[in-house]
Design an enzyme around this catalytic site. Sequence first.
Site: not given
Length: 212
Positions: A130, A41, A70
């Site tokens: 998550k 990521e 993000t």
Amino acid sequence: MTTLDEALAALPVIAIIRAADSRHLNAVLETLADAGVRAMEVTMTTPGAAEAIRWATGGGLQGAAVGAGTVLDAASARQAADAGAGYLITPAVLPEVIEEGRRLGVPVVPGAFTPTEIVQAWSLGVAMVKVFPAGAAGGPGYVKDVRAPLPQIPLVPTGGIRIEDVPGYLRAGARAVGMGSPLLGDACADGDTAALAARAERLVEIAEDSDG
């Protein structure tokens, strides 16, 4: 292109790459892939994130799933998807990003902390949830407790997880774990890919041992 599910089946870890500049991004991604880390990521707060994702998904990396982290709004989701990101990860339950990901056909993994947030995220049609910050929430014990009433929701604990903590999270039922600085160290800043490779290889060994 390797999917996130395929990458996590090979190694249930998502490496989180967050850097102050883009100098070593491609080398870091390549080092992780060579060591056996298949899911990565690149956070959208990193300068050059879209370019690194485009390089990786356009043929720079083989057998890896590279997504964007993000992702805070629909515009960032579109930018990441245009660059070829295979999935979008957020730090919170952000309906705008989840809806845009669904429209674009890109899986979204939102961050959530409480059981209420986890169920809310899952109800919006996400790929996984998550659990963030997992260390502050109580570690593997928290993941195990949440999974007891919610076994159908694949959880990816992230935040405060060290390499040696990975087996505990996997035994608790985590689909995968997200790892940032304990794995990456200062590689994004100083380009020390040799030390990064050593940590990544240790992670792969520990994760594979816990699976077997």
